[in-house]
Scaffold this active site. Structure first.
Site, PDB file in Angstrom:
ATOM      1  N   ARG A   1      50.219  29.798  57.505  1.00 46.49           N
ATOM      2  CA  ARG A   1      48.815  30.107  57.230  1.00 46.49           C
ATOM      3  C   ARG A   1      48.372  31.351  57.998  1.00 46.49           C
ATOM      4  NH1 ARG A   1      45.187  27.135  59.338  1.00 46.49           N
ATOM      5  NH2 ARG A   1      46.325  25.174  59.229  1.00 46.49           N
TER       6      ARG A   1
ATOM      7  N   TYR B   1      29.503  41.240  40.588  1.00 51.67           N
ATOM      8  CA  TYR B   1      30.418  40.309  39.916  1.00 51.67           C
ATOM      9  C   TYR B   1      29.846  38.892  39.945  1.00 51.67           C
ATOM     10  CZ  TYR B   1      34.356  37.220  39.223  1.00 51.67           C
ATOM     11  OH  TYR B   1      35.164  36.201  38.774  1.00 51.67           O
TER      12      TYR B   1
ATOM     13  N   ASP C   1      33.377  46.535  46.715  1.00 49.36           N
ATOM     14  CA  ASP C   1      34.303  45.872  45.801  1.00 49.36           C
ATOM     15  C   ASP C   1      34.873  46.960  44.891  1.00 49.36           C
ATOM     16  OD1 ASP C   1      35.504  44.559  43.640  1.00 49.36           O
ATOM     17  OD2 ASP C   1      34.169  42.830  43.798  1.00 49.36           O
TER      18      ASP C   1
ATOM     19  N   LYS D   1      43.422  41.647  39.028  1.00 44.75           N
ATOM     20  CA  LYS D   1      43.097  42.536  37.915  1.00 44.75           C
ATOM     21  C   LYS D   1      44.110  43.676  37.826  1.00 44.75           C
ATOM     22  CE  LYS D   1      39.639  39.662  37.715  1.00 44.75           C
ATOM     23  NZ  LYS D   1      38.339  39.899  38.339  1.00 44.75           N
TER      24      LYS D   1
HETATM   25  C1  LIG Z   1      37.460  39.160  39.138  1.00 44.65           C
HETATM   26  C2  LIG Z   1      36.612  39.844  40.121  1.00 44.65           C
HETATM   27  C3  LIG Z   1      36.396  39.296  41.394  1.00 44.65           C
HETATM   28  C4  LIG Z   1      36.936  37.933  41.799  1.00 44.65           C
HETATM   29  O1  LIG Z   1      38.320  37.947  41.842  1.00 44.65           O
HETATM   30  P1  LIG Z   1      39.245  36.634  41.587  1.00 44.65           P
HETATM   31  O2  LIG Z   1      40.607  37.157  41.794  1.00 44.65           O
HETATM   32  O3  LIG Z   1      38.957  36.184  40.174  1.00 44.65           O
HETATM   33  O4  LIG Z   1      38.829  35.611  42.576  1.00 44.65           O
HETATM   34  C5  LIG Z   1      35.637  40.013  42.298  1.00 44.65           C
HETATM   35  N1  LIG Z   1      35.089  41.209  41.959  1.00 44.65           N
HETATM   36  C6  LIG Z   1      35.271  41.759  40.748  1.00 44.65           C
HETATM   37  C7  LIG Z   1      34.647  43.079  40.442  1.00 44.65           C
HETATM   38  C8  LIG Z   1      36.028  41.100  39.777  1.00 44.65           C
HETATM   39  O5  LIG Z   1      36.187  41.649  38.573  1.00 44.65           O
END
Ligand SMILES: *Cc1c(COP(=O)(O)O)cnc(C)c1O
Length: 371
Positions: A49, A100, A171, A196
């Site tokens: 962890r 998001y 982000d 993504k």
């Molecule tokens: C998908 C997404 C997240 C969250 O990510 P996960 O991997 O689904 O937990 C955060 N910010 C943006 C801009 C996203 O597209």
């Protein structure tokens, strides 16, 4: 702190070579998947962890690309919440009204429990962001925003809020470090959903936070250990494998997105195209200043919800689904998610993938006839 990656190398090269480990005679070219809960004593790692060598390889590559040191998490939301958890109780956070949907959802709960005070602002309005940052501990940016494609002026905001003492987190999921490096623009944290574009094949969840500050990096590692949102070793391996080809995937997808955005803007069934690469887009000038490309995400608006649903149901090549950033082009009417009530009814988010651009255009053109 693992501030790694040879900064003299181009990002495309760094994506391929960073995080490879020693060139040991007879050793594997790639860092193996370490399936272990515990390690023999005497080394850096004790329990899984805290540490995992497959995470470290992924972190070295991503940190190198962002110009900082990365901490990998089990998902993008694991990364988002780790940053929030560093804030003291009652802290003020400034955030995009159209952040998001999962981030917004987290804020709703944190506000309801009295954990945070959240000031939601129009992130494209720099003066409003700076005014909101008075007395704030954190300015949370997302640029481009998901799915309204809003662009925040990252450098101006970082410079303007610094004196007030607020940290800035960005982000960077839509842009990736290849198109935008928030740490260079003055941010303190970069957050990713590596699910993504970074992993890029719609087959895993992963997240990361990157910082150039060793104290913040240590704090994030502790949060990971105590919160437990740890990345599986197999996912870490696959995320790194995806990252290796990010430059070529993104170049292809971005070129196609630019072409599709122009053609969609001329299509009679489309009332609006949101893509910062279009000269008429409200975010174009700021995006051109802070990004080296406009990315592979775009949103279109059509007459209403029914028309959008018919279009999404009518594609053959493009997959009608949520999520984004994979090699396959996907699209979705975002308002079908009840929480996303700030999104227009007829808005379709398109994540452009790596198929032949003319096949995608033919598919879209045919589907748009269903409007
Ligand atoms: C998908 C997404 C997240 C969250 O990510 P996960 O991997 O689904 O937990 C955060 N910010 C943006 C801009 C996203 O597209």
């Amino acid at each position: 702190m693992a501030l790694t990656g040879d900064q003299r190398l181009h990002p495309d090269t760094l994506a391929v070579v960073a995080g490879r480990g020693e060139r040991a005679a007879g050793g594997p070219l790639n860092v193996p998947v370490s399936f272990a809960s515990a390690y023999h004593p005497g080394g850096d790692a004790t329990y899984a962890r805290d540490d995992n060598p497959t995470w470290s390889a992924f972190e070295e590559a991503l940190g190198g690309l962002e110009g900082g040191a990365a901490v990998a998490f089990a998902s993008g939301m694991g990364a988002v919440t780790a940053v929030m958890e560093l804030l003291p109780a009652g802290a003020v956070v400034v955030a995009p009204r159209d952040a998001y949907t999962g981030t917004r959802w987290y804020f709703e709960g944190a506000v309801a429990r009295g954990r945070l005070e959240v000031r939601l602002v129009d992130i494209t309005d720099t003066a409003a962001v700076v005014a909101g940052a008075q007395g704030a501990s954190l300015v949370w940016l997302e640029s481009p925003t998901n799915p309204l494609m809003g662009i925040a002026d990252i450098a101006t905001i970082c410079e303007s809020v610094r004196a007030g003492g607020a940290a800035v987190a960005v982000d960077n999921t839509f842009a990736t470090p290849l198109l935008q490096r928030p740490l260079d623009l003055g941010a303190d944290y970069v957050v990713h959903s590596a699910t993504k574009f970074i992993a890029g094949h719609s087959d895993l969840l992963a997240g990361a936070v990157v910082t150039a500050d060793s104290d913040r990096w240590e704090d994030l590692r502790v949060q990971r250990t105590v919160l437990g949102a740890v990345l599986g070793p197999m996912e870490a391996y696959l995320a790194l494998r995806g990252l290796r080809t990010l430059p070529v995937r993104l170049a292809r997808a971005q070129a196609t997105a630019g072409l599709l955005a122009e053609r969609l803007a001329d299509h009679p069934a489309v009332t609006r195209v949101r893509y910062p690469g279009l000269p008429g887009d409200p975010g174009h000038a700021v995006a051109a200043k802070q990004m080296s490309g406009f990315g592979a995400m775009l949103s279109i608006e059509v007459a209403d919800a029914d028309a959008a649903e018919r279009i999404c149901a009518a594609t053959n090549v493009i997959v009608h689904t949520t999520s984004l950033g994979g090699v396959e082009t996907t699209m979705e009417r975002r308002r079908r998610h009840a929480r996303e009530d700030y999104t227009p009814d007829g808005l379709i988010r398109v994540s452009v993938g790596c198929e032949h651009p003319e096949d995608l255009w033919a598919d879209l053109d045919r589907a748009l006839a269903a409007a």
